[in-house]
Write an enzyme that holds these catalytic residues in place. Structure first.
Site, short mmCIF file in Angstrom:
data_model
loop_
_atom_site.label_atom_id
_atom_site.label_comp_id
_atom_site.label_asym_id
_atom_site.label_seq_id
_atom_site.Cartn_x
_atom_site.Cartn_y
_atom_site.Cartn_z
N GLU A 17 -67.47 -13.19 20.11
CA GLU A 17 -66.52 -12.23 20.70
C GLU A 17 -66.42 -12.47 22.21
O GLU A 17 -67.43 -12.70 22.87
CB GLU A 17 -67.01 -10.80 20.44
CG GLU A 17 -66.08 -9.75 21.04
CD GLU A 17 -66.43 -8.34 20.58
OE1 GLU A 17 -66.55 -8.11 19.36
OE2 GLU A 17 -66.59 -7.48 21.46
N TYR A 146 -70.69 1.13 11.84
CA TYR A 146 -71.67 1.61 12.82
C TYR A 146 -73.04 1.82 12.17
O TYR A 146 -73.28 2.85 11.54
CB TYR A 146 -71.16 2.92 13.44
CG TYR A 146 -69.81 2.74 14.09
CD1 TYR A 146 -69.70 2.38 15.43
CD2 TYR A 146 -68.62 2.84 13.34
CE1 TYR A 146 -68.46 2.15 16.01
CE2 TYR A 146 -67.38 2.62 13.91
CZ TYR A 146 -67.31 2.27 15.24
OH TYR A 146 -66.08 2.03 15.81
#
Ligand code: FAD
Length: 300
Positions: A17, A146
């Protein structure tokens, strides 16, 4: 290519990323980083997205396009939609398609005080965006998850139900928020399986290399910082190189454990540092090669 096809072909998807340079920095300042990351042969590189309306967001599309069209690496453009209208999102999807970017990470985004969200005009959660992208484009669509629960959630088990809702809305796979204790990720995998979630879940790993970074992360996403990690920070906080090496070693230990446990993917938050990505990738080179060899045998 859609990233879901990579998941079908490979047992372990390994990706990076990056974030676009701040608006006052020239876009060219990331070119070298992209070039060096691409040479490490990741399965794809994702590009983050700022608050809607920020000029930095054109940069997300531009960088994702560069990764794909210049360097031949698949790209994933993050897209947060909380304060965008459906028409704006339709335009963004068209622009990405025109640029040959075929994958988005569909996110609601953070709610910021003063945001005006109008029913029917804006999106109120990620499932609406996932569904919209599926109905209005030919994009591959990833979604977020999450391991320690989303920061707004009072009932963490509800987040697992949300995963199922995202799957039903048409998501292809998940990328997790960063975590520093793998047991949270394994717990998420178990609970997701019990809820009937069948999509692959990639583990988000961020090598933490300075004290300010860890303070910011805890503030933003509420990740638990294990005692073992606090010891490292306290010991090396005044020695930049030692802390960087310790942070990389810590992330490597997490990654080796995750791969050995059979996770479907590692998504490395590179912090735009080819140095970190190189160190980590070269340290697990033989592990990645052995997984690829198993893929080849499996596929005949
Ligand atoms: P949602 O899935 O909509 O969830 C948000 C909250 O709403 C959760 O508490 C959830 O439990 C609740 N919820 C969801 N659906 C429902 C429902 N149907 N009913 C009731 N409650 C519901 N942010 C950026 O600004 N730019 C980025 O590039 C970016 N990249 C990210 C990448 C990853 C891998 C991750 C994990 C996060 C990223 N974020 C980014 C942060 C993200 O925008 C925030 O965490 C945001 O607050 C939530 O987005 P979401 O898509 O997960 O939201």
């Amino acid at each position: 290519m859609k990233i879901k096809d990579i998941f079908e072909r490979e047992r372990l998807v390994y990706s990076f990323e990056v974030f676009p340079p701040k608006p006052d920095y020239p876009i060219e300042s990331i070119y070298k980083t992209i070039e060096e990351l691409s040479k490490l042969d990741p399965d794809y590189i994702s590009v983050t997205y700022g608050a809607a309306g920020s000029s930095a967001n054109n940069r997300t599309a531009e960088i994702a396009s560069l990764i794909k069209n210049k360097h031949g690496v698949e790209s994933l453009a993050h897209l947060t939609c909380i304060d965008s209208s459906k028409e704006e999102v339709r335009q963004i999807l068209k622009d990405l398609t025109d640029r040959n970017v075929n994958n988005i990470l569909a996110l609601r985004g953070d709610i910021v005080e003063g945001m005006e969200i109008v029913d029917g005009v804006n999106f109120s959660n990620s499932q609406e965006i996932i569904r919209f992208a599926k109905e209005n484009s030919n994009m591959g669509v990833a979604a977020a998850c999450y391991p320690e629960g989303h920061i707004e959630s009072e009932d963490k088990s509800f987040d697992i139900e949300v995963l199922k809702l995202k799957e039903e809305a048409g998501a292809d796979y998940f990328i997790s928020q960063l975590f520093l204790d793998n047991s949270y990720f394994y717990d998420l995998l178990d609970k997701a399986e019990q809820k009937g979630v069948t999509l692959p879940i990639q583990a988000g790993i961020m090598p933490v290399i300075n004290k300010r970074q860890i303070e910011r992360i805890v503030g933003l996403c509420g990740a638990t910082v294990p005692k073992k990690f606090i010891k490292i920070i306290n010991k090396y906080e005044h020695n930049k190189e030692a802390l960087r090496d310790a942070g990389i070693a810590y992330a490597l230990e997490q990654i080796v454990d995750l791969i050995s446990s059979g996770v479907r993917g590692i998504h490395l938050y590179t912090m735009n540092s080819p140095y970190i990505a190189k160190k980590i990738t070269s340290s697990i080179d033989s592990i990645l090669t052995s997984v690829r060899e198993e893929d080849l045998k499996r596929l005949g």
